[in-house]
Every structure is written in structure tokens, then in C-alpha cells.
Design a protein around this motif. Structure first.
Motif, PDB file in Angstrom:
ATOM      1  N   ILE A  12       0.976  -1.076  -0.085  1.00 36.20           N
ATOM      2  CA  ILE A  12      -0.091  -0.046  -0.044  1.00 36.20           C
ATOM      3  C   ILE A  12       0.912   1.207   0.007  1.00 36.20           C
ATOM      4  O   ILE A  12       1.739   1.445   0.896  1.00 36.20           O
ATOM      5  N   GLY A  13       0.715   2.041  -1.036  1.00 34.50           N
ATOM      6  CA  GLY A  13       1.526   3.425  -1.112  1.00 34.50           C
ATOM      7  C   GLY A  13       2.667   3.134  -2.181  1.00 34.50           C
ATOM      8  O   GLY A  13       3.618   2.232  -1.924  1.00 34.50           O
ATOM      9  N   ILE A  16       8.408   6.152  -2.402  1.00 38.14           N
ATOM     10  CA  ILE A  16       9.840   5.410  -2.520  1.00 38.14           C
ATOM     11  C   ILE A  16       9.980   4.137  -1.979  1.00 38.14           C
ATOM     12  O   ILE A  16      10.626   3.324  -2.245  1.00 38.14           O
ATOM     13  N   GLY A  18       7.282   2.012  -0.733  1.00 36.08           N
ATOM     14  CA  GLY A  18       6.435   0.964  -1.508  1.00 36.08           C
ATOM     15  C   GLY A  18       7.018   0.369  -2.566  1.00 36.08           C
ATOM     16  O   GLY A  18       6.967  -0.979  -2.905  1.00 36.08           O
ATOM     17  N   LYS A  45      -3.757   5.402  -3.593  1.00 39.59           N
ATOM     18  CA  LYS A  45      -5.058   6.032  -3.804  1.00 39.59           C
ATOM     19  C   LYS A  45      -5.113   7.056  -4.831  1.00 39.59           C
ATOM     20  O   LYS A  45      -6.096   7.622  -5.350  1.00 39.59           O
ATOM     21  N   GLY A  51       2.717  11.469  -3.006  1.00 40.36           N
ATOM     22  CA  GLY A  51       3.062  11.742  -1.735  1.00 40.36           C
ATOM     23  C   GLY A  51       4.273  12.679  -1.413  1.00 40.36           C
ATOM     24  O   GLY A  51       4.686  13.207  -2.510  1.00 40.36           O
ATOM     25  N   ALA A  52       5.079  12.304  -0.329  1.00 40.18           N
ATOM     26  CA  ALA A  52       6.185  12.959   0.028  1.00 40.18           C
ATOM     27  C   ALA A  52       7.240  12.987  -1.086  1.00 40.18           C
ATOM     28  O   ALA A  52       8.039  13.673  -1.203  1.00 40.18           O
ATOM     29  N   SER A  53       7.309  11.704  -1.533  1.00 38.63           N
ATOM     30  CA  SER A  53       8.443  11.339  -2.446  1.00 38.63           C
ATOM     31  C   SER A  53       8.494  12.009  -3.663  1.00 38.63           C
ATOM     32  O   SER A  53       9.620  12.483  -4.397  1.00 38.63           O
ATOM     33  N   ILE A  55       7.581  15.290  -3.818  1.00 40.56           N
ATOM     34  CA  ILE A  55       7.981  16.615  -3.774  1.00 40.56           C
ATOM     35  C   ILE A  55       9.119  16.805  -2.937  1.00 40.56           C
ATOM     36  O   ILE A  55       9.825  18.049  -2.312  1.00 40.56           O
ATOM     37  N   CYS A  57      13.060  17.269  -1.592  1.00 43.30           N
ATOM     38  CA  CYS A  57      14.156  18.291  -2.233  1.00 43.30           C
ATOM     39  C   CYS A  57      14.842  16.933  -2.951  1.00 43.30           C
ATOM     40  O   CYS A  57      15.942  17.374  -3.801  1.00 43.30           O
ATOM     41  N   GLU A 182      -7.915   2.947  -3.108  1.00 41.28           N
ATOM     42  CA  GLU A 182      -7.611   3.528  -1.812  1.00 41.28           C
ATOM     43  C   GLU A 182      -7.915   2.386  -0.636  1.00 41.28           C
ATOM     44  O   GLU A 182      -8.819   1.890  -0.853  1.00 41.28           O
ATOM     45  N   ALA A 183      -6.869   2.091   0.200  1.00 36.04           N
ATOM     46  CA  ALA A 183      -7.275   1.402   1.271  1.00 36.04           C
ATOM     47  C   ALA A 183      -8.234   2.094   2.087  1.00 36.04           C
ATOM     48  O   ALA A 183      -7.607   3.168   2.745  1.00 36.04           O
ATOM     49  N   PRO A 213       3.103   4.418   3.938  1.00 34.80           N
ATOM     50  CA  PRO A 213       2.134   5.637   3.623  1.00 34.80           C
ATOM     51  C   PRO A 213       2.597   6.824   3.907  1.00 34.80           C
ATOM     52  O   PRO A 213       1.894   7.759   3.724  1.00 34.80           O
ATOM     53  N   TYR A 324      -2.858  16.369  -0.628  1.00 32.27           N
ATOM     54  CA  TYR A 324      -1.496  16.416  -0.495  1.00 32.27           C
ATOM     55  C   TYR A 324      -0.915  16.980  -1.758  1.00 32.27           C
ATOM     56  O   TYR A 324      -0.976  16.743  -2.790  1.00 32.27           O
ATOM     57  N   GLY A 391      12.891   9.688   4.653  1.00 28.81           N
ATOM     58  CA  GLY A 391      13.071   8.617   4.090  1.00 28.81           C
ATOM     59  C   GLY A 391      13.171   8.730   2.399  1.00 28.81           C
ATOM     60  O   GLY A 391      13.498   7.541   2.060  1.00 28.81           O
ATOM     61  N   TYR A 392      13.070   9.881   1.606  1.00 29.82           N
ATOM     62  CA  TYR A 392      13.490   9.835   0.246  1.00 29.82           C
ATOM     63  C   TYR A 392      14.752   9.076  -0.090  1.00 29.82           C
ATOM     64  O   TYR A 392      14.894   8.244  -0.857  1.00 29.82           O
TER      65      TYR A 392
HETATM   66  C1  FAD Z   1       9.108  19.209   1.496  1.00 30.35           C
HETATM   67  C2  FAD Z   1       9.739  17.904   1.725  1.00 30.35           C
HETATM   68  C3  FAD Z   1      11.062  17.780   1.608  1.00 30.35           C
HETATM   69  C4  FAD Z   1      11.856  16.429   1.670  1.00 30.35           C
HETATM   70  N1  FAD Z   1      12.836  16.335   1.266  1.00 30.35           N
HETATM   71  C5  FAD Z   1      13.685  15.189   1.470  1.00 30.35           C
HETATM   72  C6  FAD Z   1      15.204  14.906   1.356  1.00 30.35           C
HETATM   73  O1  FAD Z   1      15.558  16.017   0.510  1.00 30.35           O
HETATM   74  N2  FAD Z   1      15.752  13.949   1.351  1.00 30.35           N
HETATM   75  C7  FAD Z   1      15.145  13.003   2.068  1.00 30.35           C
HETATM   76  O2  FAD Z   1      15.702  11.864   2.295  1.00 30.35           O
HETATM   77  N3  FAD Z   1      13.932  13.020   2.413  1.00 30.35           N
HETATM   78  C8  FAD Z   1      12.953  14.154   2.229  1.00 30.35           C
HETATM   79  N4  FAD Z   1      11.738  14.187   2.604  1.00 30.35           N
HETATM   80  C9  FAD Z   1      11.233  13.057   3.277  1.00 30.35           C
HETATM   81  C10 FAD Z   1      10.555  11.897   2.224  1.00 30.35           C
HETATM   82  O3  FAD Z   1      10.057  12.741   1.070  1.00 30.35           O
HETATM   83  C11 FAD Z   1       9.675  10.870   2.811  1.00 30.35           C
HETATM   84  O4  FAD Z   1      10.301  10.608   4.051  1.00 30.35           O
HETATM   85  C12 FAD Z   1       9.488   9.747   1.924  1.00 30.35           C
HETATM   86  O5  FAD Z   1       9.262  10.385   0.633  1.00 30.35           O
HETATM   87  C13 FAD Z   1       8.420   8.842   2.244  1.00 30.35           C
HETATM   88  O6  FAD Z   1       8.366   7.901   1.273  1.00 30.35           O
HETATM   89  P1  FAD Z   1       7.032   7.114   1.516  1.00 30.35           P
HETATM   90  O7  FAD Z   1       7.040   5.888   0.310  1.00 30.35           O
HETATM   91  O8  FAD Z   1       7.070   6.352   2.757  1.00 30.35           O
HETATM   92  O9  FAD Z   1       5.679   7.804   1.279  1.00 30.35           O
HETATM   93  P2  FAD Z   1       5.013   8.813   0.030  1.00 30.35           P
HETATM   94  O10 FAD Z   1       6.080   9.173  -1.113  1.00 30.35           O
HETATM   95  O11 FAD Z   1       4.369   9.875   0.857  1.00 30.35           O
HETATM   96  O12 FAD Z   1       4.014   7.599  -0.547  1.00 30.35           O
HETATM   97  C14 FAD Z   1       2.902   7.242   0.263  1.00 30.35           C
HETATM   98  C15 FAD Z   1       1.946   6.879  -0.865  1.00 30.35           C
HETATM   99  O13 FAD Z   1       0.635   6.348  -0.349  1.00 30.35           O
HETATM  100  C16 FAD Z   1      -0.451   6.696  -0.970  1.00 30.35           C
HETATM  101  N5  FAD Z   1      -1.385   6.562   0.151  1.00 30.35           N
HETATM  102  C17 FAD Z   1      -1.902   7.219   1.225  1.00 30.35           C
HETATM  103  N6  FAD Z   1      -3.030   6.809   1.711  1.00 30.35           N
HETATM  104  C18 FAD Z   1      -3.531   5.722   0.927  1.00 30.35           C
HETATM  105  C19 FAD Z   1      -4.276   4.834   1.008  1.00 30.35           C
HETATM  106  N7  FAD Z   1      -5.426   4.872   2.248  1.00 30.35           N
HETATM  107  N8  FAD Z   1      -4.534   3.994   0.155  1.00 30.35           N
HETATM  108  C20 FAD Z   1      -3.564   3.751  -0.991  1.00 30.35           C
HETATM  109  N9  FAD Z   1      -2.480   4.433  -0.955  1.00 30.35           N
HETATM  110  C21 FAD Z   1      -2.245   5.533  -0.040  1.00 30.35           C
HETATM  111  C22 FAD Z   1      -0.106   8.249  -1.201  1.00 30.35           C
HETATM  112  O14 FAD Z   1      -0.880   8.710  -2.183  1.00 30.35           O
HETATM  113  C23 FAD Z   1       1.414   8.169  -1.482  1.00 30.35           C
HETATM  114  O15 FAD Z   1       1.533   8.118  -3.043  1.00 30.35           O
HETATM  115  C24 FAD Z   1      11.025  15.417   2.330  1.00 30.35           C
HETATM  116  C25 FAD Z   1       9.531  15.579   2.616  1.00 30.35           C
HETATM  117  C26 FAD Z   1       9.064  16.787   2.420  1.00 30.35           C
HETATM  118  C27 FAD Z   1       7.493  16.718   2.642  1.00 30.35           C
END
Ligand code: FAD
Length: 437
Positions: A12-13, A16, A18, A45, A51-53, A55, A57, A182-183, A213, A324, A391-392
Motif C-alpha cells: 500500500i503506497g 519510494i 512501497g 489512492k 505523496g512526499a516522495s 515533492i 528535495c 484507496e485502502a 504510507p 496533498y 526517507g526519500y
Molecule cells: C517538502 C519535503 C522535502 C523532503 N526532502 C527530503 C530530502 O531531501 N531527502 C530525504 O531523504 N527525504 C526528504 N523528505 C522526506 C521524504 O520525502 C519522505 O520521508 C519519503 O518520501 C516518504 O516515502 P513513502 O514512500 O513512505 O511515502 P510517500 O512518498 O508519501 O508515499 C505514500 C503513498 O501512499 C499513498 N496513500 C496514502 N494513503 C493511502 C491509502 N489509504 N490507500 C492507498 N494509498 C495511499 C499516497 O498517495 C502516496 O503516494 C522530504 C519531505 C518533504 C515533505
């Protein structure tokens, strides 16, 4: 593509974590003769990178004071280095410049990097740091900086491009990546394991589920019926009761629209990512005092200019996350501060404030009670990747999770188990002003 009625592995998600998990799991299953990528479904979803990945940096560094973070990050950099073209990874290095109060933390971090074989150098002393920086940037002029950790590995990657690189790798391995699913709820069995996930497109029975997530961590935490507050046992044996498991912080980032080559090395090549913390008073180019306390920014060359950020702002236990990231923005004073700091660092940025791009910027992150990730089975067959916004850069977490899902132990992930809050096996804390160092 329609949602199957069952799958051995549901992720789910599609951020980066997932996608990296799905891709590496496909490789593990095939290598061990346990299955194939077609046994894996990823749902999002919205869509990959929503999500955060998408946007982030994109900064990739190993400036971590905590031994477990440093070792995990080294493994992550290994994954970035394994396919720079697909991940759109720029291995330009990373520099952490600090004020006197950060000398001991950065020196400890450097020593650990030497022990684990992470390529870096340490420059100590205001004059020495100034000379080192001037070889790279002849117009360097920052004050209040007495130490520099120059990491020769790491750098940054282009956020959405790297996510699309991972999607391509998943699809080439026959993993199905489904958008718009969407879960909504989990159907639990008598042994508390997840029997099925209820989505807006129907019910899907699962063998194992990996939940990645990002900022929606708290939402999933409550869907899994986990407590909103927990007791935290500290290494000294004290117990801090009823701490909120999740707190939102607003990540402040922005960019100036300039020719990206303005921020280059003397030979025109891409420079390292720079993070500077200084205790020198910070003034705007017009001579107005911005702050006389410790301040810090980071910046890098980007596709259309120079991009970076500063310390995040704590928001609290509740926010409106969707849509988001449109519900968030930076502090109105951020552009003045960030541009003043760029100009403080290098004269090439003098007068850059009017070039600050007026647009929605930044984004929300969900931080755990100790600001470090939780990587663990939260239900017998539900593995959670809750990265506390670190976590990116942590693309290698998915590689480790894939091993765990097929039954192996990961010593890199073990320090991040949820149980640490009950046993007091917490990570050491640095004197950095950032919640992620
Ligand atoms: C502005 C900003 C700048 C950053 N800069 C850096 C950086 O330079 N270097 C770094 O290492 N980290 C950085 N980070 C942190 C990093 O972006 C996050 O830690 C990382 O991207 C999280 O990855 P993820 O895969 O867990 O989540 P996400 O990338 O947020 O992915 C989660 C996904 O889950 C989906 N989702 C949510 N709810 C549901 C549901 N109910 N059902 C199905 N899907 C769902 C969303 O649509 C989303 O696509 C930054 C964060 C922000 C906000």
C-alpha cells in the motif's frame, strides 16, 4: 487494470518505500524460487509519487549521528549507486557545515563514517573551512562556521523521475502498480493478522501486506487500531507516559529561479549539496537583521534554479493532509531568511530575493514520538514502513524489507523495531536543531 480478488503480497503506497519494496521483493522471490513479480500488487489512492516522495528535495546524505541510521544510510546509498541512470541520481556529494556547538557531533559522525567505509573528509577550524570552501566556490564568504563534513558519496536525485524509474523496474518485473485504489479498512483474522484489505475498488485478500504510507502514517495507525499515545521507556530506565505517537511537521522548502549553472563548480560541473548551520548574525542584503541565533539552510542545483530549505515547523497532532501537498505552505518569513542565508554563503547569490519563486512550497511530514523511523511487523503479516520523514534517501529500506518479508532477518532494520519504546533501546540524540539528524 482491475483489482484482483487476492494477492500473495499487497503493497500500500507507491512512494519510494512501497515501490522499492515491491521491486526488490520481486527479485527476492525469483532468486529464491518462491514466486515472481506477478505475485505482488502495489496500490496507491492517487498515483506513484503523489505523496512526499514526489515533492522531496531529493537530498541523499549520511550525516547521521546515530550509528544505526549511518549504517542503514550507507546501504541506501549503495542502492542509489547501483543504477544512477534509472534513479536519476546525481552523485555530487554532500557538505555539512556547522557552527562551533556542532563540532563534536560532526567529528563523531565523521569517525563513524571512516569505520564503516563511507567516503568523507573532515575540515576543522574557521580558516581551514573557509579555504576548503573557496577552492570549490571562490566567492564563499560565510561566517560562524568552524567545521565541515564533506561527504564524497551521496548527493541528490530528481524526485518524480526516480519514482518513475522505480515504477518501470516494477513493471519490467511484472509487478502490478495500480493507481486510484484507496485502502479504507483492514479485515483482521482471529490471530490478528490481516485477512483482507477493503478498498474503494473492492476487497482484496492478502497473504502479506506492506504498508508504506508516508505522511498518512497516523491514518493507518488508527486503521490498525493502534494507540494514539504510547509510554516511552528511556535508556536511563525512566518512563515518559502518554506521548503522542505521531506529530506533524511542515517541511519548509523553496527555490530561486536562476540559470542553474549559477550554482556550479569553477569547471561548470554540478556542485555538492550544501547544508550550512551558522551562529553568525544573519542579515538581508538590505542590512536588516533576520536572526542573531543559530540558523541553518540547505540548497542544491535543480533543473530550473537553486532549490533548498530550512528547519521545519512543528504543527501538532492533527492536520488536514488531503489534497496533498496543497494544504501546506512555508512560513511567510521563510523566503527572506533563505535568500539572506544564500547570500551570506556566497556573493553570487547577492540580490537573489526578487528571484524567489512565488508558489506553494514545502509539505507535511508525520514524525514518530522519537523522530526516528519504525520499520516492523505491526500485525503478524502486516509490515509497516513508517519513516518519520527521513526517507526519500532511504531507497535501500525496501531492499531490506523484501528480505524480511521472505523470512530473513535484517540487522539494519532491527534497531527500528516498534518494541524499542518499551525496552528503552532508543537512538542517541544529536545537538542538531533539525528533528531528522
Ligand atoms: C517538502 C519535503 C522535502 C523532503 N526532502 C527530503 C530530502 O531531501 N531527502 C530525504 O531523504 N527525504 C526528504 N523528505 C522526506 C521524504 O520525502 C519522505 O520521508 C519519503 O518520501 C516518504 O516515502 P513513502 O514512500 O513512505 O511515502 P510517500 O512518498 O508519501 O508515499 C505514500 C503513498 O501512499 C499513498 N496513500 C496514502 N494513503 C493511502 C491509502 N489509504 N490507500 C492507498 N494509498 C495511499 C499516497 O498517495 C502516496 O503516494 C522530504 C519531505 C518533504 C515533505
Amino acid at each position: 487494470m482491475t483489482l484482483p480478488r487476492s494477492t500473495p503480497y499487497l503493497v500500500i503506497g507507491a512512494g519510494i518505500h512501497g515501490l522499492s519494496t515491491a521491486y526488490h521483493l520481486a527479485k527476492e522471490l525469483e532468486a529464491r524460487g518462491l514466486g515472481a513479480g506477478s505475485d505482488i500488487v502495489v496500490i496507491d489512492k492517487h498515483s506513484p509519487g503523489a505523496g512526499a516522495s514526489g515533492i522531496a528535495c531529493g537530498v541523499i546524505r549520511n550525516n547521521y549521528f546515530q550509528p544505526a541510521m549511518a549504517e542503514l544510510m550507507q546501504a541506501c546509498v549503495e542502492v542509489w549507486e547501483s543504477d544512477p541512470a534509472a534513479y536519476r541520481y546525481n552523485p555530487v556529494g554532500y557538505m555539512a557545515l556547522g557552527a562551533a556547538c556542532q563540532e563534536s557531533d560532526l567529528a563523531t559522525t565523521f569517525e563513524r563514517q571512516q569505520k564503516i567505509g563511507y567516503r568523507s573528509e573532515l575540515i576543522v577550524g574557521a580558516r581551514e573551512v573557509d579555504a576548503h570552501m573557496k577552492t570549490l566556490f571562490p566567492d564563499w564568504r560565510a561566517r560562524g562556521v568552524t567545521i565541515c563534513l564533506h561527504e564524497h558519496q551521496g548527493g541528490f536525485a530528481f524526485n518524480v523521475d526516480s519514482i518513475m524509474g522505480l515504477v518501470a523496474k516494477c513493471e519490467q518485473s511484472w509487478v502490478r502498480v495500480l493507481s486510484g485504489v484507496e485502502a479504507k479498512a483492514f479485515e483482521l483474522g482471529p490471530d490478528d493478522s490481516v485477512r483482507a484489505v477493503i478498498t474503494n475498488q473492492g476487497r482484496i485478500e492478502v497473504g502479506q501486506v506492506v504498508i508504506a504510507p508516508g505522511p498518512w502514517a497516523k491514518h493507518f495507525w488508527s486503521m490498525l487500531e493502534l494507540p494514539p499515545t504510547i509510554d516511552v521507556h528511556t535508556p536511563s530506565g525512566d518512563v515518559v507516559r502518554d506521548q503522542p505517537m505521531w506529530t506533524y511537521w511542515n517541511l519548509q522548502e523553496g527555490e530561486i529561479r536562476v540559470d542553474p549553472r549559477l550554482f556550479s563548480l569553477p569547471d561548470g560541473s554540478m556542485p555538492p549539496v550544501i547544508h550550512i548551520d551558522s551562529d553568525a548574525p544573519l542579515y538581508t542584503d538590505d542590512g536588516e537583521l533576520v536572526t542573531d541565533e543559530l540558523w541553518g539552510i540547505y540548497f542544491k542545483q535543480d533543473k530550473h534554479g537553486v532549490q533548498g530549505g530550512a528547519s521545519p515547523l512543528k504543527v501538532g497532532p492533527e492536520v488536514q493532509l488531503d489534497p496533498y501537498p496543497q494544504t501546506t505552505d512555508v512560513d511567510p518569513d521563510f523566503p527572506d531568511m533563505w535568500c539572506a542565508a544564500l547570500s551570506h554563503a556566497m556573493s553570487r547569490f547577492e540580490g537573489c530575493r526578487p528571484l524567489y519563486k512565488i508558489a506553494r512550497s514545502g509539505g507535511m511530514g508525520a514524525f514518530t514520538v522519537d523522530n526516528f523511523p519504525v520499520f516492523d511487523y505491526i500485525k503478524p503479516n502486516a509490515y509497516c514502513i513508517l519513516d518519520s520523514n527521513h526517507g526519500y534517501k532511504m531507497i535501500g529500506v525496501g531492499r531490506e524489507v523484501a528480505k524480511v518479508v521472505v523470512g530473513e532477518h535484517s540487522s539494519l532494520l532491527y534497531p527500528f523495531r516498534f518494541e524499542r519504546f518499551a525496552t528503552g533501546d532508543l537512538h542517541p540524540v544529536s545537538s542538531s536543531p533539525y528533528p531528522w539528524s
